[in-house]
Design an enzyme around this catalytic site. Structure first.
Site, mmCIF file in Angstrom:
data_model
loop_
_atom_site.group_PDB
_atom_site.id
_atom_site.type_symbol
_atom_site.label_atom_id
_atom_site.label_comp_id
_atom_site.label_asym_id
_atom_site.label_seq_id
_atom_site.Cartn_x
_atom_site.Cartn_y
_atom_site.Cartn_z
ATOM 1 C CG LEU A 22 9.177 1.527 -4.304
ATOM 2 C CD1 LEU A 22 9.895 2.507 -5.227
ATOM 3 C CD2 LEU A 22 10.217 0.779 -3.452
ATOM 4 C CE LYS A 34 17.015 7.172 -13.520
ATOM 5 N NZ LYS A 34 15.607 7.562 -13.638
ATOM 6 C CB SER A 83 -0.938 -0.011 1.206
ATOM 7 O OG SER A 83 -0.203 -0.333 2.365
ATOM 8 N N GLY A 84 2.177 1.083 -0.081
ATOM 9 C CA GLY A 84 3.086 2.236 -0.027
ATOM 10 C C GLY A 84 3.292 2.933 -1.361
ATOM 11 C CE LYS A 109 17.829 5.157 -2.906
ATOM 12 N NZ LYS A 109 17.579 6.349 -2.715
ATOM 13 C CG HIS A 138 20.088 6.943 -7.201
ATOM 14 N ND1 HIS A 138 19.691 5.645 -7.287
ATOM 15 C CD2 HIS A 138 19.051 7.615 -6.639
ATOM 16 C CE1 HIS A 138 18.465 5.522 -6.795
ATOM 17 N NE2 HIS A 138 18.060 6.712 -6.391
HETATM 18 C C1 BG6 Z 1 15.000 8.063 -5.248
HETATM 19 C C2 BG6 Z 1 15.157 9.078 -4.154
HETATM 20 O O1 BG6 Z 1 15.815 6.937 -4.990
HETATM 21 O O2 BG6 Z 1 15.378 8.655 -6.489
HETATM 22 C C3 BG6 Z 1 14.294 10.284 -4.434
HETATM 23 O O3 BG6 Z 1 14.782 8.474 -2.927
HETATM 24 C C4 BG6 Z 1 14.626 10.869 -5.799
HETATM 25 O O4 BG6 Z 1 14.443 11.285 -3.451
HETATM 26 C C5 BG6 Z 1 14.580 9.770 -6.866
HETATM 27 O O5 BG6 Z 1 13.669 11.866 -6.110
HETATM 28 C C6 BG6 Z 1 15.105 10.293 -8.185
HETATM 29 O O6 BG6 Z 1 14.866 9.326 -9.168
HETATM 30 P P1 BG6 Z 1 14.718 9.739 -10.695
HETATM 31 O O7 BG6 Z 1 14.585 8.442 -11.417
HETATM 32 O O8 BG6 Z 1 13.494 10.611 -10.777
HETATM 33 O O9 BG6 Z 1 15.934 10.515 -11.043
#
Ligand code: BG6
Length: 497
Positions: free
Chosen positions: A21, A210, A18-19, A176, A268
């Site tokens: 993500l 990506k 339900s979150g 993550k 990232h």
């Molecule tokens: C997530 C972060 O992992 O990546 C977010 O927790 C951030 O805070 C997001 O907005 C950015 O992802 P993207 O794909 O929009 O660059």
């Protein structure tokens, strides 16, 4: 073109269904797979969360989040078919009994599906299943963790304790953040190892799904020209920029606990840095890639000095819902790093990222050294990888045309974007990878711990030096002090307009 199609049945258990993500990323990803006809006839999507709701309500939430995501470009029939595979079980994450309930629910629905198919087959249908075949033995089960890291261990333990047999094909997908520092990450990985083999654990950072990020590896692997340009002794500096326009949105509570360095840089941007600077692996397989990435990430160095880090916080951050009014959490960070390896020795790496900035833009600039005889005002050669929103590679050269005395920059540019009908969003691509047991686009434990170590050092320094974030205006390019970082080495951030 041949599109990979999943032909074996599978079950996807979504913890934290339900979150945010799950709703924002995972459900739309499943729709994209269904739309491209990648899914088998037989699959089960089971949401699991603490909230007690009926299956129909969850199915509606599932469908609504997909409708919201795709708006006009939605095929109702596909969505209906997909939703018919969705069900829901409510339970606690720390109660073994609830996991047993989940397991028997899965057995029950898979068995009744089997029986129905067998019946179709008896009445002349083409299904091949036999009533007696124990489907659970064959079923690949994916457990997706869309929950805060604090409950990872409960879920892992209960899934481990309810394993049907030692060799059950159960694959964990952990997204993550993996822990909150090197120690907790190490503890998490030891904990997982008590119940699951490393090969069954997929550590997901969506940036590696990506297309343009994946191109970094492909371009380096297949082009000697590019690879020669990206050798340490040729490069004067590397800049990695990840600007976001959005603020903390609905994740304020989580974000304020972690801040931008942990949220964006730790995984990232460190992954991007590794893909750009590692030696290219001889074979494009997961082991050699992880080895090369680790050898860069474990050699990263932050020289402790106030000059090597800039923190920012957007004006209005502390007025956001769920943010304490005295919060000193950084929403912007820029840093100057080095790689302690012979080939990269003395090449500064600048990283900057932040929220509520003037644009959404992620790009990497690799600046090459100039010849000693080149005039100071002549631009250096640059190799630019734009990752989002545009996905393209730019190579910038300098030329003098004819007899004029003016130098002119020549830019060759091409797209890195995926085109055609086999393109998939990040999470769809990564889910398919898990089903295919392809580990290339996932992280290794060692890499994660190595990145936490450097992040831990930086954060400990920030505490010791009592650094506070500088305020910056909403929709601006961030704190002015970021320019001082590159100025140390006589460089400038290269902004792409
Ligand atoms: C997530 C972060 O992992 O990546 C977010 O927790 C951030 O805070 C997001 O907005 C950015 O992802 P993207 O794909 O929009 O660059």
């Amino acid at each position: 073109m041949h599109l990979y199609h999943v032909d074996k049945p599978f079950a996807l258990l979504i913890f934290g269904a339900s979150g945010d993500l799950a709703k924002l990323k995972l459900f739309p990803a499943l729709y994209s797979l269904a739309e491209q006809k990648r899914l088998p006839k037989e699959y089960y999507i089971i949401g699991y969360a603490r909230t007690k709701i009926e299956k129909e309500i969850f199915q509606k939430e599932f469908a609504d989040s997909i409708k919201h995501h795709f708006r006009k470009n939605l095929n109702e029939k596909i969505l209906q078919e997909l939703s018919s595979h969705v069900s829901y079980v409510s339970g606690q994450y720390n109660k073994l009994e609830d996991f047993k309930k989940l397991r028997s629910y899965l057995s029950k629905i898979t068995q009744s599906e089997r029986t129905a198919r067998a019946r179709t087959s008896e009445t002349g249908g083409s299904a091949t299943a036999k009533r007696s075949e124990p489907i659970n033995k064959l079923l690949t089960t994916l457990a997706y963790f869309s929950v805060p890291p604090q409950v990872f261990q409960d879920i892992i333990e209960n899934l481990g304790e309810t394993k049907r047999h030692e060799n059950e094909d159960l694959r964990l997908i952990l997204e993550k953040p993996f822990g909150e520092d090197a120690n907790s990450a190490r503890e998490l990985f030891h904990f997982v190892a008590r119940y699951f083999k490393e090969e069954n654990v997929y550590l997901l950072d969506h940036y590696l799904g990506k297309t343009a990020v994946q191109s970094l590896l492909h371009l380096r692997h297949s082009n000697r020209l590019i690879n020669m340009m990206m050798k340490g002794p040729e490069v004067s500096n590397i800049q990695i920029t990840a600007f976001e326009k959005i603020g903390v949105t609905s994740r304020a509570g989580y974000f304020d606990q972690v801040g931008t360095i942990k949220d964006m840089v730790q995984s990232h941007l460190m992954q991007i840095l590794a893909l750009i600077t590692m030696s290219i692996p001889i074979t494009e397989n997961a082991e050699s890639l992880h080895r090369e990435k680790y050898s860069i990430l474990s050699a990263l160095k932050f020289i402790e000095s106030k000059n090597n880090i800039v923190l920012g916080q957007y004006a209005g951050y502390t007025e956001e819902k769920d943010i304490p009014e005295n919060s000193k959490t950084e929403t912007f960070a820029a840093m100057r790093l080095f790689i302690d390896r012979e080939s990269w020795y003395k090449t500064p790496i600048y990283i900057r990222t932040g929220k509520k900035l003037h644009e959404k833009h992620t790009y990497i600039v690799v600046e090459l050294k100039k010849f000693a005889f080149q005039p100071k005002n002549e631009e250096p050669n640059r190799l630019i990888f734009e990752l989002q929103p545009d996905e393209k590679i730019n190579i910038r050269l300098v030329n003098k045309q004819g007899r004029t005395s003016h130098y002119r920059e020549i830019t060759t540019s091409d797209t890195l974007a995926c085109s055609g009908d086999d393109c998939l969003p990040e999470h769809s691509m990564l889910l398919l990878d898990v089903i295919r047991k392809r580990r290339l686009n996932f992280l290794s434990f060692e890499e994660i711990i190595a990145t936490w170590q450097i992040i831990d050092n930086i954060l400990a320094f920030i505490q010791r030096a009592k650094l506070k974030p500088e305020k910056y205006k909403d929709s601006s390019p961030g704190p002015k002090a970021q320019d001082n970082l590159t100025a140390i080495d006589d460089f400038k951030w290269f902004d792409i307009h």
